[in-house]
Write a protein that holds these residues in place. Sequence first.
Motif, PDB file in Angstrom:
ATOM      1  N   ASP A  58      24.865-158.161-137.456  1.00 45.34           N
ATOM      2  CA  ASP A  58      25.352-157.568-136.593  1.00 45.34           C
ATOM      3  C   ASP A  58      24.795-157.237-135.524  1.00 45.34           C
ATOM      4  OD1 ASP A  58      27.635-156.718-138.267  1.00 45.34           O
ATOM      5  OD2 ASP A  58      26.656-156.211-140.225  1.00 45.34           O
ATOM      6  N   THR A  59      25.384-156.067-134.470  1.00 45.94           N
ATOM      7  CA  THR A  59      24.851-155.385-133.551  1.00 45.94           C
ATOM      8  C   THR A  59      24.716-154.503-132.872  1.00 45.94           C
ATOM      9  OG1 THR A  59      26.959-156.415-132.176  1.00 45.94           O
ATOM     10  CG2 THR A  59      25.472-158.267-132.011  1.00 45.94           C
ATOM     11  N   GLY A  60      25.258-153.737-134.036  1.00 41.51           N
ATOM     12  CA  GLY A  60      25.039-152.157-133.956  1.00 41.51           C
ATOM     13  C   GLY A  60      26.070-151.380-132.809  1.00 41.51           C
ATOM     14  N   TYR A  61      25.926-150.366-132.286  1.00 41.10           N
ATOM     15  CA  TYR A  61      26.703-149.846-131.225  1.00 41.10           C
ATOM     16  C   TYR A  61      26.763-150.392-129.569  1.00 41.10           C
ATOM     17  CZ  TYR A  61      28.181-146.026-134.247  1.00 41.10           C
ATOM     18  OH  TYR A  61      29.553-145.412-135.735  1.00 41.10           O
ATOM     19  N   THR A  62      27.821-149.455-129.384  1.00 42.03           N
ATOM     20  CA  THR A  62      27.679-149.863-127.532  1.00 42.03           C
ATOM     21  C   THR A  62      28.017-148.394-126.456  1.00 42.03           C
ATOM     22  OG1 THR A  62      28.437-150.722-125.665  1.00 42.03           O
ATOM     23  CG2 THR A  62      29.775-150.774-127.406  1.00 42.03           C
ATOM     24  N   LEU A 108      28.355-161.796-138.084  1.00 43.05           N
ATOM     25  CA  LEU A 108      29.460-160.256-138.210  1.00 43.05           C
ATOM     26  C   LEU A 108      29.550-159.865-139.044  1.00 43.05           C
ATOM     27  CD1 LEU A 108      31.061-160.419-134.804  1.00 43.05           C
ATOM     28  CD2 LEU A 108      28.767-159.351-135.107  1.00 43.05           C
ATOM     29  N   SER A 109      29.009-158.981-140.071  1.00 44.40           N
ATOM     30  CA  SER A 109      29.675-159.064-141.131  1.00 44.40           C
ATOM     31  C   SER A 109      30.785-158.672-141.595  1.00 44.40           C
ATOM     32  CB  SER A 109      28.647-157.006-141.462  1.00 44.40           C
ATOM     33  OG  SER A 109      29.355-156.433-141.324  1.00 44.40           O
ATOM     34  N   HIS A 110      30.710-157.387-140.312  1.00 45.77           N
ATOM     35  CA  HIS A 110      32.732-157.386-140.120  1.00 45.77           C
ATOM     36  C   HIS A 110      32.680-156.470-138.665  1.00 45.77           C
ATOM     37  CE1 HIS A 110      30.954-153.435-141.742  1.00 45.77           C
ATOM     38  NE2 HIS A 110      31.994-152.858-141.341  1.00 45.77           N
ATOM     39  N   LEU A 111      34.528-155.968-138.494  1.00 41.51           N
ATOM     40  CA  LEU A 111      34.614-155.689-137.156  1.00 41.51           C
ATOM     41  C   LEU A 111      34.817-154.527-136.934  1.00 41.51           C
ATOM     42  CD1 LEU A 111      36.801-158.633-136.417  1.00 41.51           C
ATOM     43  CD2 LEU A 111      34.578-159.497-135.375  1.00 41.51           C
ATOM     44  N   HIS A 112      33.946-153.936-137.758  1.00 37.61           N
ATOM     45  CA  HIS A 112      33.813-152.303-136.861  1.00 37.61           C
ATOM     46  C   HIS A 112      33.152-152.120-135.841  1.00 37.61           C
ATOM     47  CE1 HIS A 112      34.748-150.860-141.492  1.00 37.61           C
ATOM     48  NE2 HIS A 112      36.196-150.925-140.689  1.00 37.61           N
ATOM     49  N   PRO A 113      33.437-150.897-135.021  1.00 33.00           N
ATOM     50  CA  PRO A 113      32.716-150.781-133.910  1.00 33.00           C
ATOM     51  C   PRO A 113      31.075-150.869-133.665  1.00 33.00           C
ATOM     52  CG  PRO A 113      34.423-149.368-134.113  1.00 33.00           C
ATOM     53  CD  PRO A 113      34.549-150.131-135.236  1.00 33.00           C
ATOM     54  N   ASP A 114      30.759-150.140-134.995  1.00 41.93           N
ATOM     55  CA  ASP A 114      29.593-150.190-135.311  1.00 41.93           C
ATOM     56  C   ASP A 114      28.512-151.440-135.095  1.00 41.93           C
ATOM     57  OD1 ASP A 114      30.774-149.402-137.222  1.00 41.93           O
ATOM     58  OD2 ASP A 114      29.106-148.278-138.446  1.00 41.93           O
ATOM     59  N   HIS A 115      29.385-152.739-135.600  1.00 43.13           N
ATOM     60  CA  HIS A 115      28.846-154.120-136.047  1.00 43.13           C
ATOM     61  C   HIS A 115      28.476-154.806-134.762  1.00 43.13           C
ATOM     62  CE1 HIS A 115      28.411-152.785-139.575  1.00 43.13           C
ATOM     63  NE2 HIS A 115      28.977-151.672-140.081  1.00 43.13           N
TER      64      HIS A 115
END
Length: 270
Positions: A58-62, A108-115
């Motif tokens: 995952d990559t967190g928030y922007t 990417l665990s899933h495509l929610h904005p915080d990931h």
Amino acid sequence: MKELKSMQKNITKIDYYSCGYCVNDLNLVFKGHGKEKRCFGAGVFLLKHAEHGYILFDTGYTTDIYNCGFIGKVYNLFNPTFVNPEDMIDQQLKADNINPDEIRYIILSHLHPDHIGGLCKFPNAKVIISYKAYERYQAPHLRDLFIKQFIPEFFETNLIVLSESQLTSTHTAYFPACDMFGDGSVLISNMDGHAYGQICALVDGEVFLAADTCWGTDLIDKIPSMKFIPKKIQDDYSEYLNVSRILARMKNDGIRLLFSHDKYNRKEIL
Ligand SMILES: [Zn+2]
């Protein structure tokens, strides 16, 4: 089905980064839970594989969450979000002397904005998602909370979509999985419920990167008492409940569960 040859340790480190956070009241999520405002960090896990190098989970928030039109405003209204430029994963890696170009893979665990917020900073990484997540990428439902602006141009070029047969090609005691490097180090499993096609990762048989299968280790037992609206926000609550039973078994067996939104005091986990 392929049997795992050995369980030698190939992951030499797991670090945790909190990349922005949102605030929610648990009283609104679970019946019988007193008022408790909790900060949920957008967790990113950095793995280092002895042979294959750096992998991000995952990559967190922007900070673009404040700058992505109507959908961002609605997201922030129901899910107050806090993220500064220095919280973004690429900046935190640079502060630790890791160049974003060194990241070889992003799961990417899933495509929610915080990931997916930090994804655009890693044009050299192969991006791994499940075939189900790819379906929703192509035709998102409202409930998927998908913010297309966060998907960078290189996404399709760098994408590795795990097929159903790949995701069921290896046995574990808990679920079928995909043996990402063929050495048992990163076993990727499809865990629906929270999001359609969510994937998690069992690392060296000891640590489970559990994404959003639950919001915290202390909340697993509370899942049966989830309130109506939070249930509706999940992609499939009955599947979410099923997954929580698997989590409880893993926890009992001594596997360390690391959720994306739990609190970890230490950056170094392994
Ligand atoms: Zn999520």
